[in-house]
Write a protein that holds these residues in place. Structure first.
Motif, short mmCIF file in Angstrom:
data_model
loop_
_atom_site.label_atom_id
_atom_site.label_comp_id
_atom_site.label_asym_id
_atom_site.label_seq_id
_atom_site.Cartn_x
_atom_site.Cartn_y
_atom_site.Cartn_z
N LYS A 182 -50.42 31.27 -34.30
CA LYS A 182 -49.22 31.99 -33.63
C LYS A 182 -48.32 30.88 -33.19
O LYS A 182 -47.02 30.97 -33.37
CB LYS A 182 -49.75 32.53 -32.37
N PHE A 183 -48.84 29.59 -32.83
CA PHE A 183 -47.87 28.57 -32.51
C PHE A 183 -47.16 27.96 -33.38
O PHE A 183 -46.07 27.75 -33.68
CB PHE A 183 -48.90 27.29 -31.88
N TYR A 184 -47.91 27.90 -34.77
CA TYR A 184 -47.25 27.37 -35.84
C TYR A 184 -45.90 28.52 -36.36
O TYR A 184 -44.82 28.19 -36.67
CB TYR A 184 -48.17 27.18 -37.08
N GLY A 185 -46.29 29.62 -36.08
CA GLY A 185 -45.13 30.61 -36.27
C GLY A 185 -44.05 30.74 -35.33
O GLY A 185 -42.96 30.73 -35.52
N GLU A 186 -44.51 30.40 -34.26
CA GLU A 186 -43.10 30.17 -33.13
C GLU A 186 -42.26 28.88 -33.31
O GLU A 186 -41.28 28.66 -32.93
CB GLU A 186 -43.79 30.34 -31.68
N MET A 187 -42.87 27.80 -33.89
CA MET A 187 -42.32 26.65 -33.95
C MET A 187 -42.34 26.38 -35.58
O MET A 187 -42.95 25.21 -36.08
CB MET A 187 -43.14 25.55 -33.34
N PRO A 188 -41.45 27.06 -36.14
CA PRO A 188 -41.69 26.67 -37.77
C PRO A 188 -41.04 25.70 -38.09
O PRO A 188 -41.54 25.10 -39.43
CB PRO A 188 -40.52 28.03 -38.24
N THR A 189 -40.13 24.83 -37.57
CA THR A 189 -39.67 23.44 -38.11
C THR A 189 -40.46 22.35 -37.24
O THR A 189 -39.87 21.25 -37.14
CB THR A 189 -38.15 23.46 -37.84
#
Length: 120
Positions: A29-36
């Motif tokens: 979920k963190f990777y999805g919220e911080m895509p860059t």
């Protein structure tokens, strides 16, 4: 506490990122919220292609260090036997975690109410 060593990639399988965490769904979920976070937006890491569940923190750290030093062909050799089509494993994890949680019975129609309606 269990630890996970995982490999995620972008939609084109261009980049392979190795990581370690205690809660795999929260990390994804963190990777999805911080895509860059690691790469630009075109190379968004959003596809979980491999993970291992390890019981101790020491073993997980050793495995993480070892897998992090692997070359791309070595990582691919690790991924292909368990996920030959490189499908995103996140959906299965979400389903599995949902099965473990007992759904709330509030808001569901009772069977007795349905029986009364049919009997009348």
């Amino acid at each position: 506490m269990k630890r996970f060593v995982y490999i995620i990639t972008d939609r084109n399988r261009k980049n392979l990122h190795v990581g370690m965490c205690t809660d795999l769904l929260k990390t994804l979920k963190f990777y999805g919220e911080m895509p860059t976070l690691f790469f630009d937006s075109a190379q968004q890491l959003n596809r979980l292609v491999y993970f291992e569940e390890i019981n101790t923190e020491e073993q997980a750290m050793e495995r993480f260090k070892m897998v992090s030093t692997f070359t791309r062909p070595q990582k691919e050799k690790m991924i292909r036997p368990v996920n030959p089509d490189w499908v995103d494993l996140t959906a299965g994890l979400k389903y599995e975690s949902g099965v473990r949680v007992r759904p709330a019975i509030y808001g569901r129609p009772s069977i007795q109410a349905v029986r009364r309606a049919v009997a009348v």
